[in-house]
Design a protein around this motif. Structure first.
Motif, PDB file in Angstrom:
ATOM      1  N   GLN A 139       1.436   0.675   6.434  1.00 48.01           N
ATOM      2  CA  GLN A 139       1.599   2.098   6.177  1.00 48.01           C
ATOM      3  C   GLN A 139       2.999   2.577   6.553  1.00 48.01           C
ATOM      4  O   GLN A 139       3.625   3.341   5.815  1.00 48.01           O
ATOM      5  CB  GLN A 139       0.549   2.901   6.949  1.00 48.01           C
ATOM      6  N   GLU A 143       5.475   4.173   3.956  1.00 51.65           N
ATOM      7  CA  GLU A 143       6.042   5.506   4.145  1.00 51.65           C
ATOM      8  C   GLU A 143       7.563   5.472   4.053  1.00 51.65           C
ATOM      9  O   GLU A 143       8.180   6.374   3.475  1.00 51.65           O
ATOM     10  CB  GLU A 143       5.597   6.067   5.504  1.00 51.65           C
ATOM     11  N   CYS A 146       8.267   5.026   0.436  1.00 53.05           N
ATOM     12  CA  CYS A 146       7.954   6.260  -0.291  1.00 53.05           C
ATOM     13  C   CYS A 146       9.038   7.314  -0.080  1.00 53.05           C
ATOM     14  O   CYS A 146       9.404   8.034  -1.017  1.00 53.05           O
ATOM     15  CB  CYS A 146       6.594   6.804   0.152  1.00 53.05           C
ATOM     16  N   ASP A 147       9.541   7.410   1.152  1.00 53.28           N
ATOM     17  CA  ASP A 147      10.628   8.358   1.408  1.00 53.28           C
ATOM     18  C   ASP A 147      11.854   8.012   0.573  1.00 53.28           C
ATOM     19  O   ASP A 147      12.520   8.893   0.010  1.00 53.28           O
ATOM     20  CB  ASP A 147      10.987   8.357   2.902  1.00 53.28           C
TER      21      ASP A 147
END
Length: 680
Positions: A139, A143, A146-147
């Motif tokens: 995760q 993340e 994804c950022d």
């Protein structure tokens, strides 16, 4: 607990025999174990370094090492583990002290069911902790990615919490005419919406916050910072930001034609949703179930005997038949139901919330409609039946992969029962369904024994030391409604209903016939035949075998009977008597899964085995595990010193074969060397 896991257990236990009893109990219930035993601090330290145990079973009466010292060494190891107290009887004071010093569960020797339940619970909890750490690491990485993707995306994306901006990418700022996110900090998202659509957008935000089922995409008019409006397609998705739940909103200026978008989501042959979109629909249903929605279900529908159907009408007409088949499914869909293609001829149906009985009625109507229809495929007209397997969807199985696996298993079970069958996974009705399936397979098994329903295969056992003659393992199959069935499926039923002895005799009878034929053709062969525990207790088996051997006139040692080490350990006295008498008849004996116990070679003081089949757990990825290579070499060295020959099963690559030859293994066996072949 997954059956392919090998649990590494360290016993801090004063008695070898009592530890072996627990190991045998675990293996007899299908739990694979890699054990070690220690009674002193030095032994514990060495075992921790070599074994890296998953579970540690500590006997407070071991008399040589205290629990706090064990706990200190375990913590210093730096690995996650489960520590269990192993007691003879449950004493409240002792249990309280064990928990105080850090054990996570208490296992009672005199209550096997409780011991198994505690061990399974703690091992599952250990696996869950390990999986959670992996997921958390994944995760964090996701993340981060994804950022990075968010910042580089050309789509205008923002994150909203309670209607207020908390994050936005550069494309979003440019789309709405802002220079930096400071301009948006604390600004309501409603300020970006044209007045004509504010009420509609407000209702959408409320609905998503309540986790209602709403469209994930809407068209509306947005407003820039300078007041200029523009048409946009807005997409919603649940998300998190800094650990808090929020809503991801994407604004796209380019409006996609809904009709074109729907067309892209359709399978060109059937008109149903394609696989990609169907998986999205299953994901949405799973998310709804996780949030408490009840009554949904996933069904998998397949035409029966598809390969034969296509062979009859020709591949060119297969699409025409599948389209007609799918049309019958579409006719029965309700307003909230969704159907799509999940594989070449597998249809998936997500039924909206309805009672269990209504689901079964829907499936029955579907099968009746398909079965009563005449399908045109070119110049031919044919009838088709359908098997349906599915799973009810609830909070407990609210996982897309698990749901698909349950539905797929249910479909395969339905097909194994014949044509036009239904199998619906329902935890509440599992026991009843299991009993019904068991009765069905028991009848099949009895009929197979009376007729010719059992089939023998053989797999060559290759000598690495140039032994004369051929060597083969005899493997059993049973003819089922949809093809041959492996013994792992029907032998537990046979054991439950006392049929394993009869099966052993059938296998031995046919194996001896095959050996006699080969001897007559000048092909000297040795067969390895598995023996069940029931045969050890059969007082008439040896005399029956003696008669059959005399009739076959085989050379001594051509028939090798074999049993697993754990089974022999639990039936030591009858096994010893049987093996002694069997060898007087000229037979030989092999121990399977050898090397899996605490002191396997001690067993050879009681059982005069000729062959030792090394436990298959050592063969998994052998080239990548030097410690397993070393262990195999040690087993071979000890075995040869005792005049025993060694066999390595489940050998799957050339590198492993070379390593086993270097370790001194006498024979190897596996699909890499030869796939099982029908015994003619």
């Amino acid at each position: 607990m997954k059956k392919d896991f090998v649990i590494r257990i360290l016993f801090i236990e004063h008695s070898v025999e009592e530890a072996e009893q627990i190991i045998s109990l675990l293996r007899n219930t299908g739990i694979a174990v890699r054990p070690a035993r220690a009674t002193t601090a030095d032994q514990v330290q060495a075992a921790l370094a070599e074994l890296e145990p998953d579970l540690v079973m500590f006997d407070p009466a071991n008399g040589s090492i205290a629990l706090p010292e064990v706990k200190r060494m375990l913590d210093a190891l730096g690995s996650d583990y489960a520590l269990l107290g192993l007691v003879g009887t449950v004493d409240n004071q002792q249990v309280a002290e064990l928990y105080e010093y850090g054990v996570q569960g208490i296992a009672a020797r005199n209550m096997p069911g409780q011991l198994l339940a505690v061990l399974r619970r703690e091992f599952d909890a250990l696996q869950t902790r390990r999986q959670l750490r992996r997921l958390e690491a994944t995760q964090r990485e996701l993340e981060r990615r994804c950022d990075a993707l968010l910042d580089s995306s050309r789509d205008a994306i923002t994150y909203v919490h309670e209607g207020v901006h908390v994050r936005a990418n550069q494309a979003y700022l440019e789309t709405f005419g802002h220079e930096s996110f400071d301009d948006l900090l604390g600004m309501p998202i409603l300020d970006m919406i044209d007045a004509a659509n504010v009420d509609e957008f407000k209702n959408l935000l409320r609905g998503h916050s309540r986790q209602e089922k709403l469209p994930n995409q809407v068209s509306l008019r947005a407003r820039r910072a300078d007041g200029g409006p523009f048409d946009a397609t807005v997409e919603f998705a649940p998300a998190t930001f800094e650990g808090e739940p929020c809503l991801q909103i994407v604004f796209r200026r380019q409006v996609v034609d809904p009709a074109m978008l729907d067309q892209l989501q359709r399978d060109p042959v059937t008109g149903l949703y394609n696989r990609a979109h169907m998986l999205e629909e299953i994901g949405r249903a799973v998310a709804d179930a996780a949030n408490g929605r009840k009554g949904q279900s996933l069904l998998l529908v397949e035409p029966d005997n598809w390969t034969a159907l296509v062979g009859g009408i020709g591949l060119a007409k297969a699409d025409e038949l599948l389209a007609g088949f799918s049309a019958r499914v579409r006719m029965l869909l309700g307003a909230g139901d969704v159907a799509g293609m999940l594989a070449e001829h597998t249809l998936g149906v997500v039924l909206d919330s309805r009672p269990d009985e209504a689901i079964r009625e829907w499936i029955t109507r579907l099968q009746q409609r398909i079965g009563s229809e005449i399908f045109d495929a070119g110049a031919r007209s044919i009838t088709v039946t359908a098997s349906v397997g599915g799973s009810l969807l609830g909070e407990k199985n609210a996982n897309a992969e698990l749901l698909l696996n349950q539905a797929s298993q249910a479909l395969r079970t339905a097909q194994s029962l014949g044509n036009n069958q239904i199998e619906l996974h329902d935890p509440a009705a599992r026991e009843k369904a299991d009993e019904e399936r068991e009765r069905y397979w028991l009848d099949l098994l009895r009929n197979a024994l009376e007729g010719e329903g059992l089939v023998l295969y053989h797999q060559q056992t290759v000598s690495l030391q140039d032994a004369e003659g051929d060597y083969s393992e005899i493997l059993l199959r049973m003819n089922g409604p949809q093809g041959e069935v492996l013994p792992g499926f029907f032998m537990p039923i046979a054991e439950k209903h006392a049929l394993t002895g009869a099966i052993d005799r059938w296998v031995l009878e046919h194996a001896l016939q095959a050996l006699r034929q080969r001897e007559g053709l000048g092909q000297p062969t040795t067969f390895f035949v598995k023996l069940t525990a029931a045969s050890l207790r059969d007082q008439t088996l040896l005399s029956w075998l003696g008669e059959r051997l005399a009739q076959a006139r085989l050379r001594r040692g051509r028939l090798v009977l074999e049993m697993t080490e754990s089974k022999v350990m639990t039936l030591l006295r009858p096994a010893q008597e049987f093996v002694t008498a069997w060898k007087r008849l000229g037979g030989r004996f092999a121990l399977e899964q050898f090397g899996s116990g605490l002191n396997s070679f001690q067993l050879l003081n009681h059982i005069d085995a000729d062959y030792l089949k090394i436990d298959r757990s050592y063969m998994a990825d052998l080239p990548q595990h030097p410690e397993n290579q070393k262990k195999v070499g040690e087993l071979c060295q000890q075995a040869h010193a005792l005049g025993k020959q060694t066999i390595a099963e489940w050998v799957e690559d050339a590198t492993s074969t070379s390593l086993l030859f270097a370790a001194g293994v006498d024979f190897v066996q596996g699909n890499f060397l030869q796939m099982p072949q029908r015994l003619e």
